[in-house]
Write a protein that holds these residues in place. Structure first.
Motif, short mmCIF file in Angstrom:
data_model
loop_
_atom_site.label_atom_id
_atom_site.label_comp_id
_atom_site.label_asym_id
_atom_site.label_seq_id
_atom_site.Cartn_x
_atom_site.Cartn_y
_atom_site.Cartn_z
N UNK A 194 37.79 27.84 101.18
CA UNK A 194 36.36 27.98 101.46
C UNK A 194 35.53 27.83 100.19
N UNK A 195 36.05 28.34 99.07
CA UNK A 195 35.34 28.23 97.79
C UNK A 195 35.24 26.76 97.38
N UNK A 196 36.33 26.03 97.54
CA UNK A 196 36.31 24.59 97.22
C UNK A 196 35.41 23.83 98.18
N UNK A 197 35.40 24.23 99.46
CA UNK A 197 34.52 23.58 100.43
C UNK A 197 33.06 23.79 100.05
N UNK A 198 32.74 24.99 99.57
CA UNK A 198 31.36 25.30 99.16
C UNK A 198 30.92 24.39 98.02
N UNK A 199 31.72 24.29 96.97
CA UNK A 199 31.34 23.48 95.82
C UNK A 199 31.35 21.99 96.19
N UNK A 200 32.23 21.60 97.10
CA UNK A 200 32.26 20.20 97.56
C UNK A 200 30.99 19.86 98.33
N UNK A 255 26.58 14.97 93.24
CA UNK A 255 27.44 13.89 92.72
C UNK A 255 27.86 14.09 91.26
N UNK A 256 28.29 15.30 90.94
CA UNK A 256 28.79 15.60 89.59
C UNK A 256 30.19 15.03 89.42
N UNK A 257 30.57 14.78 88.18
CA UNK A 257 31.88 14.20 87.88
C UNK A 257 33.00 15.23 87.89
N UNK A 258 32.67 16.49 87.59
CA UNK A 258 33.67 17.55 87.50
C UNK A 258 33.21 18.76 88.29
N UNK A 259 34.18 19.46 88.87
CA UNK A 259 33.94 20.71 89.58
C UNK A 259 34.82 21.78 88.97
N UNK A 260 34.26 22.97 88.80
CA UNK A 260 35.02 24.11 88.29
C UNK A 260 34.78 25.29 89.22
N UNK A 276 36.85 34.28 86.93
CA UNK A 276 37.04 34.92 85.64
C UNK A 276 38.50 35.17 85.29
N UNK A 277 39.34 35.21 86.31
CA UNK A 277 40.77 35.43 86.11
C UNK A 277 41.55 34.13 86.33
N UNK A 278 41.14 33.39 87.35
CA UNK A 278 41.73 32.09 87.64
C UNK A 278 40.64 31.03 87.52
N UNK A 279 40.99 29.89 86.96
CA UNK A 279 40.04 28.80 86.78
C UNK A 279 40.67 27.54 87.33
N UNK A 280 39.92 26.81 88.13
CA UNK A 280 40.38 25.54 88.67
C UNK A 280 39.42 24.45 88.22
N UNK A 281 39.97 23.40 87.64
CA UNK A 281 39.19 22.29 87.10
C UNK A 281 39.53 21.04 87.90
N UNK A 282 38.52 20.32 88.34
CA UNK A 282 38.74 19.12 89.13
C UNK A 282 37.86 17.98 88.62
N UNK A 283 38.42 16.79 88.66
CA UNK A 283 37.65 15.58 88.36
C UNK A 283 37.46 14.86 89.68
N UNK A 284 36.26 14.43 89.95
CA UNK A 284 35.96 13.74 91.20
C UNK A 284 36.54 12.33 91.18
N UNK A 285 37.05 11.93 92.33
CA UNK A 285 37.45 10.54 92.55
C UNK A 285 36.58 10.08 93.72
N UNK A 286 35.43 9.51 93.39
CA UNK A 286 34.46 9.15 94.43
C UNK A 286 34.97 8.01 95.30
N UNK A 287 35.81 7.15 94.74
CA UNK A 287 36.36 6.03 95.50
C UNK A 287 37.21 6.53 96.66
N UNK A 288 38.06 7.53 96.37
CA UNK A 288 38.96 8.08 97.39
C UNK A 288 38.36 9.29 98.11
N UNK A 338 37.85 12.36 97.02
CA UNK A 338 38.67 13.54 96.80
C UNK A 338 38.48 14.01 95.36
N UNK A 339 39.18 15.06 95.00
CA UNK A 339 39.17 15.50 93.61
C UNK A 339 40.59 15.67 93.12
N UNK A 340 40.74 15.51 91.81
CA UNK A 340 42.04 15.60 91.15
C UNK A 340 42.03 16.84 90.26
N UNK A 341 43.01 17.70 90.41
CA UNK A 341 43.08 18.91 89.60
C UNK A 341 43.49 18.56 88.17
#
Length: 150
Positions: free
Chosen positions: A100-106, A113-118, A122-134, A136-139
């Motif tokens: 749900x958290x990822x759905x919210x930021x998506x 249309x940002x290139x990166x999503x975080x 504060x305890x766990x951090x997930x970093x993603x780069x957008x792949x607009x062609x596909x 989706x995002x890549x961790x």
């Protein structure tokens, strides 16, 4: 406040009406220190101090409208052209990061249309780069430093 999985930073704190307030350097005012605000202040400091993002390119709680509803991004980093580069969604440490958290930021990113999503609590951090062609995002293991992709 809880120790986070981020470097320790020193913030200006004060008490008012039985509440602890923290000074936000970006908004230039004191805010009620909630667990989510604690994470937000640490993460924005991490971006500036450790990853060397210029504070002039960072906005806190920037408003956007999605489906006629007003929403706010926790942290929004712009590139030097003024385009959205990174969206950061902060949660309190007690909040488990879920799909749900990822759905919210998506949803936010459909508009921004940002290139990166975080996503961080504060305890766990997930970093993603957008792949607009596909569409989706890549961790990623970590978010690139400012100078690494300039």
């Amino acid at each position: 406040m809880q120790k986070l999985n981020l470097p320790t930073y020193h913030f200006k704190l004060k008490s008012s009406e039985n509440k602890t307030l923290i000074f936000d350097k970006f908004r230039k005012k004191y805010l009620v220190l909630t667990p989510e605000e604690w994470v937000r202040q640490h993460f924005v400091q991490f971006l500036v101090d450790e990853k060397k993002y210029p504070s002039s390119l960072i906005a806190i709680e920037k408003q956007l409208t999605i489906n006629n509803r007003k929403k706010r991004t926790d942290i929004l980093v712009f590139n030097t052209d003024g385009n959205h580069d990174i969206i950061v969604e902060c949660k309190a440490p007690s909040i488990k990061i879920t799909q749900d958290t990822f759905d919210q930021i998506a949803r936010y990113n459909l508009k921004l249309k940002a290139n990166y999503l975080i996503v961080t609590n504060g305890l766990e951090h997930y970093y993603c780069r957008m792949d607009f062609e596909k569409e989706t995002y890549v961790f990623l293991k970590e978010i690139p430093s400012y100078k690494s992709f300039r």
